[in-house]
Design a protein around this motif. Structure first.
Motif, short mmCIF file in Angstrom:
data_model
loop_
_atom_site.label_atom_id
_atom_site.label_comp_id
_atom_site.label_asym_id
_atom_site.label_seq_id
_atom_site.Cartn_x
_atom_site.Cartn_y
_atom_site.Cartn_z
N THR B 48 -7.82 6.35 -2.09
CA THR B 48 -6.40 6.38 -2.42
C THR B 48 -6.16 5.41 -3.57
O THR B 48 -6.61 4.26 -3.50
CB THR B 48 -5.53 5.97 -1.23
OG1 THR B 48 -5.78 6.87 -0.14
CG2 THR B 48 -4.06 6.02 -1.60
N VAL B 49 -5.48 5.87 -4.62
CA VAL B 49 -5.09 4.97 -5.70
C VAL B 49 -3.57 4.88 -5.72
O VAL B 49 -2.89 5.88 -5.49
CB VAL B 49 -5.64 5.42 -7.07
CG1 VAL B 49 -7.13 5.12 -7.15
CG2 VAL B 49 -5.40 6.90 -7.32
N VAL B 50 -3.08 3.68 -5.98
CA VAL B 50 -1.66 3.41 -5.82
C VAL B 50 -1.02 2.84 -7.09
O VAL B 50 0.10 3.20 -7.44
CB VAL B 50 -1.44 2.42 -4.65
CG1 VAL B 50 0.03 2.11 -4.48
CG2 VAL B 50 -2.01 3.00 -3.37
N THR B 51 -1.73 1.98 -7.77
CA THR B 51 -1.15 1.26 -8.90
C THR B 51 -1.55 1.93 -10.22
O THR B 51 -2.71 2.30 -10.40
CB THR B 51 -1.66 -0.19 -8.92
OG1 THR B 51 -1.38 -0.78 -7.65
CG2 THR B 51 -0.97 -0.99 -10.00
N GLY B 52 -0.59 2.09 -11.13
CA GLY B 52 -0.89 2.66 -12.44
C GLY B 52 -2.00 1.89 -13.12
O GLY B 52 -1.96 0.66 -13.17
N GLY B 53 -3.01 2.60 -13.63
CA GLY B 53 -4.14 1.98 -14.29
C GLY B 53 -5.26 1.52 -13.35
O GLY B 53 -6.29 1.04 -13.80
N GLU B 54 -5.04 1.70 -12.07
CA GLU B 54 -6.02 1.23 -11.08
C GLU B 54 -7.34 1.98 -11.20
O GLU B 54 -7.36 3.19 -11.44
CB GLU B 54 -5.44 1.43 -9.68
CG GLU B 54 -6.32 0.96 -8.54
CD GLU B 54 -5.65 1.13 -7.18
OE1 GLU B 54 -4.54 1.69 -7.13
OE2 GLU B 54 -6.24 0.69 -6.18
N VAL B 55 -8.43 1.26 -11.03
CA VAL B 55 -9.77 1.84 -11.00
C VAL B 55 -10.43 1.44 -9.69
O VAL B 55 -10.42 0.26 -9.32
CB VAL B 55 -10.64 1.35 -12.19
CG1 VAL B 55 -12.06 1.91 -12.07
CG2 VAL B 55 -10.01 1.75 -13.51
N LYS B 56 -10.97 2.43 -8.99
CA LYS B 56 -11.69 2.14 -7.75
C LYS B 56 -13.07 2.76 -7.83
O LYS B 56 -13.23 3.87 -8.35
CB LYS B 56 -10.94 2.69 -6.54
CG LYS B 56 -9.79 1.82 -6.07
CD LYS B 56 -9.28 2.26 -4.72
CE LYS B 56 -8.24 1.31 -4.19
NZ LYS B 56 -7.70 1.73 -2.86
N LYS B 57 -14.05 2.04 -7.28
CA LYS B 57 -15.42 2.56 -7.29
C LYS B 57 -15.90 2.73 -5.86
O LYS B 57 -15.68 1.88 -5.00
CB LYS B 57 -16.34 1.61 -8.05
CG LYS B 57 -16.06 1.57 -9.54
CD LYS B 57 -17.16 0.87 -10.31
CE LYS B 57 -16.91 0.97 -11.80
NZ LYS B 57 -17.98 0.42 -12.63
N LEU B 58 -16.61 3.84 -5.65
CA LEU B 58 -17.20 4.14 -4.35
C LEU B 58 -18.61 4.60 -4.66
O LEU B 58 -18.86 5.76 -4.96
CB LEU B 58 -16.39 5.25 -3.66
CG LEU B 58 -16.80 5.64 -2.25
CD1 LEU B 58 -16.55 4.50 -1.29
CD2 LEU B 58 -16.01 6.87 -1.80
N LYS B 59 -19.55 3.64 -4.64
CA LYS B 59 -20.95 3.90 -4.99
C LYS B 59 -21.01 4.52 -6.39
O LYS B 59 -20.67 3.87 -7.37
CB LYS B 59 -21.62 4.79 -3.95
CG LYS B 59 -21.68 4.13 -2.56
CD LYS B 59 -22.43 5.00 -1.55
CE LYS B 59 -22.45 4.31 -0.20
NZ LYS B 59 -23.11 5.14 0.84
N ARG B 60 -21.43 5.77 -6.53
CA ARG B 60 -21.57 6.39 -7.85
C ARG B 60 -20.28 7.07 -8.32
O ARG B 60 -20.26 7.69 -9.39
CB ARG B 60 -22.70 7.41 -7.81
CG ARG B 60 -24.09 6.78 -7.58
CD ARG B 60 -25.17 7.86 -7.46
NE ARG B 60 -25.00 8.64 -6.23
CZ ARG B 60 -24.43 9.83 -6.20
NH1 ARG B 60 -24.00 10.41 -7.32
NH2 ARG B 60 -24.31 10.47 -5.05
N LEU B 61 -19.23 6.98 -7.53
CA LEU B 61 -17.97 7.62 -7.87
C LEU B 61 -16.97 6.58 -8.38
O LEU B 61 -16.81 5.53 -7.77
CB LEU B 61 -17.39 8.32 -6.64
CG LEU B 61 -17.91 9.70 -6.26
CD1 LEU B 61 -19.40 9.69 -5.97
CD2 LEU B 61 -17.14 10.25 -5.08
#
Lengths: 117, 114
Positions: B48-61
């Motif tokens: 889940t992404v919430v904040t504008g510009g947010e980047v989240k990483k999940l292993k290779r994703l």
């Protein structure tokens, strides 16, 4: 149980018949959602329950569709006078609170594949 | 009606390649979620992404939410056959009216060939 369960996994019926689809949400989840997914499409919202009440039923396509959640846990989606166009996978999801606090993270069941002949 | 457009609709790549899929809308979402769905299963939440510009990483994703909270992307590095599936983005429109339905895109069907 550990996850959302739905029964039956498959249902084949004839045009004009009545069907009931059941959803058991994750224990403790107060919010429950029904979605419908047609072939090649993403899920489409049908109805949302917060506790026992239907807080939003704006996605139900017509009055042949109805859903209940009498005790705030298990829900049943009911379809009267089924039509061939009702054929789809019906997905149920639950979330802890159904509010902004939990970012509305919904956990889905495996779905019931309904085929109307 | 708030629509989410996903592209490409289909993607077939060789194992080890990188790829990016996109989720675009003209509407603002309070949050956006990415799911992966395999045949005969329900969608499984990835992030889940919430904040504008947010980047989240999940292993290779790697997931990114646009600055204006109208679009998102999913980048997969060194794709594996196990990444095969239907990738769905879903937005929480937050109308303020107390409805928490998700609006889904049609998905990107990814096939990773060994």
């Amino acid at each position: 149980g550990a996850g959302v369960s739905q029964t039956p996994s498959n249902k084949v019926t004839e045009k004009g018949k009545y069907v009931e689809l059941r959803c058991d949400p994750i224990s403790g989840h107060t919010a429950l959602y029904w979605y419908r997914q047609s072939l090649g499409q993403g899920p489409e919202f049908l109805i949302y329950f917060q506790g026992t009440g239907a807080a939003d039923d704006s996605g139900l396509p017509n009055d042949r569709f109805f859903a209940v959640r009498p005790e705030g846990s298990v829900s049943t989606l009911k379809i009267q006078r089924t039509e061939r166009g009702d054929s789809a996978v019906y997905l149920c999801a639950s979330s802890l609170m159904g509010g902004r606090n939990a970012y509305n993270e919904q956990f889905f069941g495996p779905g019931t594949r309904l085929t109307v002949l | 009606t708030q629509l989410l457009e996903q592209s490409p609709q289909f993607l077939s790549i060789q194992e080890g390649e990188n790829l990016t899929v996109y989720c675009n809308s003209s509407s603002v979402f309070s949050s956006l979620q990415w799911y992966r769905q395999e045949p005969g299963e329900g969608p499984v939440l990835l992030v889940t992404v919430v904040t504008g510009g947010e980047v989240k990483k999940l292993k290779r994703l790697t997931f990114q939410f646009g600055d204006a909270r109208k679009d998102s992307s999913l980048h997969i590095t060194a794709a594996q056959p196990g990444d095969t599936g239907l990738y769905l983005c879903a937005g929480d429109p937050y109308s303020g009216a107390g409805s928490y339905q998700l609006t889904f895109g049609k998905g990107t069907k990814l096939s990773v060939i060994p």
